[in-house]
Structures are given as structure tokens and as C-alpha cells.
Design a protein around this motif. Structure first.
Motif, PDB file in Angstrom:
ATOM      1  N   LEU A 191      23.073   7.046  59.338  1.00 56.24           N
ATOM      2  CA  LEU A 191      21.617   6.900  59.382  1.00 56.24           C
ATOM      3  C   LEU A 191      21.288   5.423  59.553  1.00 56.24           C
ATOM      4  O   LEU A 191      22.073   4.548  59.186  1.00 56.24           O
ATOM      5  CB  LEU A 191      20.987   7.422  58.088  1.00 56.24           C
ATOM      6  CG  LEU A 191      21.242   8.890  57.738  1.00 56.24           C
ATOM      7  CD1 LEU A 191      20.693   9.194  56.343  1.00 56.24           C
ATOM      8  CD2 LEU A 191      20.603   9.806  58.775  1.00 56.24           C
ATOM      9  N   ARG A 192      20.107   5.171  60.094  1.00 55.65           N
ATOM     10  CA  ARG A 192      19.649   3.788  60.237  1.00 55.65           C
ATOM     11  C   ARG A 192      18.484   3.544  59.291  1.00 55.65           C
ATOM     12  O   ARG A 192      17.538   4.328  59.245  1.00 55.65           O
ATOM     13  CB  ARG A 192      19.229   3.507  61.687  1.00 55.65           C
ATOM     14  CG  ARG A 192      20.411   3.485  62.657  1.00 55.65           C
ATOM     15  CD  ARG A 192      19.967   3.103  64.051  1.00 55.65           C
ATOM     16  NE  ARG A 192      19.020   4.073  64.591  1.00 55.65           N
ATOM     17  CZ  ARG A 192      18.098   3.784  65.521  1.00 55.65           C
ATOM     18  NH1 ARG A 192      17.991   2.564  65.995  1.00 55.65           N
ATOM     19  NH2 ARG A 192      17.292   4.725  65.968  1.00 55.65           N
ATOM     20  N   ILE A 193      18.570   2.446  58.559  1.00 53.10           N
ATOM     21  CA  ILE A 193      17.482   2.029  57.673  1.00 53.10           C
ATOM     22  C   ILE A 193      16.693   0.959  58.409  1.00 53.10           C
ATOM     23  O   ILE A 193      17.204  -0.140  58.676  1.00 53.10           O
ATOM     24  CB  ILE A 193      18.027   1.489  56.330  1.00 53.10           C
ATOM     25  CG1 ILE A 193      19.002   2.487  55.700  1.00 53.10           C
ATOM     26  CG2 ILE A 193      16.878   1.188  55.396  1.00 53.10           C
ATOM     27  CD1 ILE A 193      18.394   3.836  55.392  1.00 53.10           C
ATOM     28  N   LEU A 194      15.452   1.275  58.738  1.00 57.53           N
ATOM     29  CA  LEU A 194      14.643   0.417  59.605  1.00 57.53           C
ATOM     30  C   LEU A 194      13.959  -0.708  58.827  1.00 57.53           C
ATOM     31  O   LEU A 194      13.942  -0.737  57.607  1.00 57.53           O
ATOM     32  CB  LEU A 194      13.588   1.271  60.317  1.00 57.53           C
ATOM     33  CG  LEU A 194      14.079   2.535  61.027  1.00 57.53           C
ATOM     34  CD1 LEU A 194      12.893   3.262  61.652  1.00 57.53           C
ATOM     35  CD2 LEU A 194      15.124   2.202  62.076  1.00 57.53           C
ATOM     36  N   ASP A 195      13.400  -1.625  59.614  1.00 57.37           N
ATOM     37  CA  ASP A 195      12.507  -2.676  59.093  1.00 57.37           C
ATOM     38  C   ASP A 195      13.212  -3.579  58.081  1.00 57.37           C
ATOM     39  O   ASP A 195      12.674  -3.880  57.013  1.00 57.37           O
ATOM     40  CB  ASP A 195      11.254  -2.062  58.458  1.00 57.37           C
ATOM     41  CG  ASP A 195      10.471  -1.210  59.434  1.00 57.37           C
ATOM     42  OD1 ASP A 195      10.498  -1.525  60.636  1.00 57.37           O
ATOM     43  OD2 ASP A 195       9.849  -0.227  58.989  1.00 57.37           O
TER      44      ASP A 195
ATOM     45  N   ASP B 228      18.190 -13.366  57.684  1.00 60.86           N
ATOM     46  CA  ASP B 228      18.025 -14.731  58.198  1.00 60.86           C
ATOM     47  C   ASP B 228      16.851 -14.822  59.169  1.00 60.86           C
ATOM     48  O   ASP B 228      16.916 -15.501  60.205  1.00 60.86           O
ATOM     49  CB  ASP B 228      19.311 -15.217  58.888  1.00 60.86           C
ATOM     50  CG  ASP B 228      20.484 -15.311  57.919  1.00 60.86           C
ATOM     51  OD1 ASP B 228      20.223 -15.556  56.721  1.00 60.86           O
ATOM     52  OD2 ASP B 228      21.634 -15.139  58.354  1.00 60.86           O
ATOM     53  N   GLY B 229      15.785 -14.068  58.855  1.00 60.04           N
ATOM     54  CA  GLY B 229      14.567 -14.155  59.647  1.00 60.04           C
ATOM     55  C   GLY B 229      14.519 -13.264  60.878  1.00 60.04           C
ATOM     56  O   GLY B 229      13.489 -13.216  61.556  1.00 60.04           O
ATOM     57  N   ARG B 230      15.589 -12.558  61.197  1.00 57.61           N
ATOM     58  CA  ARG B 230      15.573 -11.703  62.385  1.00 57.61           C
ATOM     59  C   ARG B 230      15.567 -10.243  61.982  1.00 57.61           C
ATOM     60  O   ARG B 230      16.145  -9.855  60.966  1.00 57.61           O
ATOM     61  CB  ARG B 230      16.788 -12.003  63.271  1.00 57.61           C
ATOM     62  CG  ARG B 230      18.115 -11.857  62.565  1.00 57.61           C
ATOM     63  CD  ARG B 230      19.267 -12.130  63.515  1.00 57.61           C
ATOM     64  NE  ARG B 230      20.516 -12.283  62.801  1.00 57.61           N
ATOM     65  CZ  ARG B 230      21.685 -12.412  63.390  1.00 57.61           C
ATOM     66  NH1 ARG B 230      21.755 -12.391  64.709  1.00 57.61           N
ATOM     67  NH2 ARG B 230      22.784 -12.555  62.671  1.00 57.61           N
ATOM     68  N   PRO B 231      14.932  -9.387  62.805  1.00 58.14           N
ATOM     69  CA  PRO B 231      14.875  -7.954  62.464  1.00 58.14           C
ATOM     70  C   PRO B 231      16.222  -7.283  62.719  1.00 58.14           C
ATOM     71  O   PRO B 231      16.839  -7.456  63.780  1.00 58.14           O
ATOM     72  CB  PRO B 231      13.792  -7.414  63.405  1.00 58.14           C
ATOM     73  CG  PRO B 231      13.798  -8.360  64.562  1.00 58.14           C
ATOM     74  CD  PRO B 231      14.163  -9.705  64.012  1.00 58.14           C
ATOM     75  N   VAL B 232      16.675  -6.511  61.753  1.00 60.75           N
ATOM     76  CA  VAL B 232      17.929  -5.771  61.877  1.00 60.75           C
ATOM     77  C   VAL B 232      17.731  -4.378  61.295  1.00 60.75           C
ATOM     78  O   VAL B 232      16.673  -4.069  60.737  1.00 60.75           O
ATOM     79  CB  VAL B 232      19.094  -6.484  61.144  1.00 60.75           C
ATOM     80  CG1 VAL B 232      19.337  -7.871  61.728  1.00 60.75           C
ATOM     81  CG2 VAL B 232      18.815  -6.572  59.648  1.00 60.75           C
ATOM     82  N   GLU B 233      18.749  -3.549  61.432  1.00 63.90           N
ATOM     83  CA  GLU B 233      18.753  -2.220  60.829  1.00 63.90           C
ATOM     84  C   GLU B 233      20.055  -2.021  60.081  1.00 63.90           C
ATOM     85  O   GLU B 233      21.129  -2.377  60.586  1.00 63.90           O
ATOM     86  CB  GLU B 233      18.590  -1.140  61.907  1.00 63.90           C
ATOM     87  CG  GLU B 233      17.249  -1.209  62.617  1.00 63.90           C
ATOM     88  CD  GLU B 233      17.162  -0.262  63.809  1.00 63.90           C
ATOM     89  OE1 GLU B 233      16.087  -0.216  64.442  1.00 63.90           O
ATOM     90  OE2 GLU B 233      18.167   0.417  64.102  1.00 63.90           O
ATOM     91  N   TRP B 234      19.946  -1.478  58.871  1.00 59.95           N
ATOM     92  CA  TRP B 234      21.145  -1.177  58.101  1.00 59.95           C
ATOM     93  C   TRP B 234      21.755   0.128  58.611  1.00 59.95           C
ATOM     94  O   TRP B 234      21.052   1.051  59.019  1.00 59.95           O
ATOM     95  CB  TRP B 234      20.813  -1.009  56.623  1.00 59.95           C
ATOM     96  CG  TRP B 234      20.474  -2.284  55.918  1.00 59.95           C
ATOM     97  CD1 TRP B 234      20.476  -3.545  56.429  1.00 59.95           C
ATOM     98  CD2 TRP B 234      20.057  -2.409  54.546  1.00 59.95           C
ATOM     99  NE1 TRP B 234      20.097  -4.452  55.469  1.00 59.95           N
ATOM    100  CE2 TRP B 234      19.847  -3.777  54.315  1.00 59.95           C
ATOM    101  CE3 TRP B 234      19.858  -1.497  53.517  1.00 59.95           C
ATOM    102  CZ2 TRP B 234      19.429  -4.255  53.073  1.00 59.95           C
ATOM    103  CZ3 TRP B 234      19.446  -1.961  52.282  1.00 59.95           C
ATOM    104  CH2 TRP B 234      19.239  -3.333  52.056  1.00 59.95           C
ATOM    105  N   VAL B 235      23.071   0.200  58.550  1.00 57.65           N
ATOM    106  CA  VAL B 235      23.799   1.421  58.888  1.00 57.65           C
ATOM    107  C   VAL B 235      24.234   2.078  57.577  1.00 57.65           C
ATOM    108  O   VAL B 235      25.026   1.513  56.819  1.00 57.65           O
ATOM    109  CB  VAL B 235      25.018   1.119  59.769  1.00 57.65           C
ATOM    110  CG1 VAL B 235      25.789   2.407  60.070  1.00 57.65           C
ATOM    111  CG2 VAL B 235      24.586   0.450  61.069  1.00 57.65           C
ATOM    112  N   LEU B 236      23.672   3.261  57.305  1.00 52.20           N
ATOM    113  CA  LEU B 236      23.931   3.963  56.052  1.00 52.20           C
ATOM    114  C   LEU B 236      24.770   5.205  56.333  1.00 52.20           C
ATOM    115  O   LEU B 236      24.409   6.026  57.171  1.00 52.20           O
ATOM    116  CB  LEU B 236      22.609   4.371  55.395  1.00 52.20           C
ATOM    117  CG  LEU B 236      22.722   5.106  54.056  1.00 52.20           C
ATOM    118  CD1 LEU B 236      23.128   4.139  52.956  1.00 52.20           C
ATOM    119  CD2 LEU B 236      21.404   5.771  53.697  1.00 52.20           C
TER     120      LEU B 236
END
Length: 249
Positions: free
Chosen positions: A85-89, A93-101
Motif C-alpha cells: 500500500l502507499r501512504i500519501l502526503d 527533507d521538504g520534498r513530497p514522497v509516499e511511504w510503502v506499507l
């Protein structure tokens, strides 16, 4: 009083007072910064000094998340099951990323442990987790606030919401999640970058906070002393002026 304050002597003393004010403010801000830095260093040291403990010794499935569990590194054995799953928002370090769950099924208990294996750039597909039995070391964290999407849509969530995951993953679940630190002894992960586990409480170091307030009080005192001295110097002139007015009337 104003006539007294603009005389060269008192203007010179005002400059000295303002220099002391600037010194106090600067020193106070430095102490305030030290208070934050020392708190962060203490938190890092506290986490690093904790030994890695077996997951079963720290928390059990459906058990309340332990009060001292945040940041505790645990070891366990099991395998990744299903699609990530992807955890959004999220930001790093100031850049938008998505966690991989990923869903990690613990061999000892058979329960699901949500594991943040790492992060990917925003919008990038989440890679599949490694297959087979894995020796996992992770840093525990409590469950996050409820997901805002109202359900898993296209493998996306806005938070690590255990209450949401228990409806998606069959079987028991741990009341919290883990940030993967190593898998089979390896810190590197294919296709993702590890998410630095958040630090535990980094509240201020009150000793340095008190030093900061003492410096700021020193700044106020320096300015207050100048005002008091000017008032005292102006008092005889004000008294003489009042007497002169009385005599003229």
C-alpha cells in the motif's frame, strides 16, 4: 524627562544599554537553540542505547501499544504477504514522497504487523516486497490518526490506520507498526529508500531554557535601568520647575 534623555551622556548610556539588550537577546536565542539541539541529541542517544528486543517481548497482537514502545527496535521473523500500500502526503527533507506499507505476517504469532519498508517519490509505483522468510528488525511506532479516504482505494491510504487495515488484512493485527531498519541483516532495500524512524519525545532541555530566559531578563533589566537612571536624573529639574511655577503664581 525627555530633555534629560537626549543629552549626550544619557544617549551614550542608551547605546550601551542597547548593546547589552542585543547581547542578551543573542545569547538567549543561542541557549534556546542549544535546548533543542541537546534534546534531539539525547533522544537519538536514548534510541541508540536501547537494545534490540524480540517483538513478542514488547507487544502482542491486539495489545495496547506500550507507553515506552515508540522508537523501540524489535526483531522478528516472518514473510511479506500481498501487495504493498502507499501512504500519501508525506514529506522528507521538504520534498513530497509516499511511504510503502506492507503486510508482514509474523511467524511466531501469525498476526499482521504493518511495516513501512521505505519511501518512493510521489506518484511512483510501490515495488513488491521480497519473498520468502525474512528476519526483520524494525523501529516501532504507534498507529496514526484515522485514514481520510474512508477505505483503501487503489492501494492508497493517507495514514497508517490500523483500524482500517484490520478490515483489509485477514487475521489478527498488532496495534502499531514498524519502520523497517534491516531485512535479513541488510539496511538497503530494493526499489525503496528507508524511512528514518521518527525520534521519541524531544522536549526542551529546561536548564538551557532557563538560561535563555535569564539572558532575556538581563536585556529587559538593562533597558529598565537606563530608564530608571534617566528618571532619577530628571527628577531635580522637574522639582525645580514645579517650584518655579508655584513661585510665579
Amino acid at each position: 524627562m525627555l530633555r534629560t534623555a537626549v543629552r549626550p551622556r544619557w544617549l551614550g548610556l542608551l547605546v550601551v544599554a542597547l548593546v547589552l539588550v542585543a547581547l542578551g537577546i543573542t545569547a538567549g536565542r543561542w541557549q534556546w537553540s542549544v535546548a533543542h539541539d541537546e534534546a534531539r541529541a539525547d533522544a537519538v542517544r536514548e534510541v541508540q542505547d536501547r537494545p534490540v528486543r524480540p517483538l513478542a517481548d514488547v507487544v502482542a497482537p491486539h495489545e495496547g501499544f506500550p507507553d515506552d514502545g515508540s522508537g523501540q527496535r524489535v526483531s522478528t521473523r516472518g514473510e511479506y504477504v500481498g501487495d504493498p500500500l502507499r501512504i500519501l502526503d508525506r514529506r522528507l527533507d521538504g520534498r513530497p514522497v509516499e511511504w510503502v506499507l506492507d503486510r508482514f505476517v509474523v511467524a511466531e504469532s501469525g498476526a499482521n504487523l504493518p511495516v513501512v519498508r521505505g519511501w518512493v517519490p510521489e506518484g511512483e509505483d510501490a515495488p513488491a516486497a521480497p519473498s520468502g522468510t525474512i528476519e526483520l528488525v524494525g523501529s516501532l511506532a504507534p498507529a496514526e490518526a484515522p485514514d481520510e479516504t474512508g477505505g483503501v482505494r487503489d492501494g492508497e491510504l493517507t495514514s497508517v490506520d490500523v483500524a482500517q487495515l484490520v478490515n483489509v488484512w485477514p487475521g489478527e493485527i498488532y496495534n502499531g507498526f514498524a519502520f523497517a531498519v534491516t531485512e535479513d541483516g541488510t539496511a538497503e532495500a530494493k526499489g525503496v529508500q528507508r524511512v528514518p524512524p521518527p525520534l521519541p519525545d524531544t522536549s526542551l532541555q529546561w536548564r538551557n531554557v532557563m538560561y535563555a530566559f535569564q539572558w532575556w531578563m538581563f536585556s529587559v533589566f538593562a533597558l529598565w535601568m537606563w530608564v530608571k537612571m534617566v528618571r532619577q536624573a530628571a527628577r531635580p529639574e522637574q522639582t525645580a520647575a514645579a517650584v518655579q511655577m508655584e513661585e510665579s503664581t
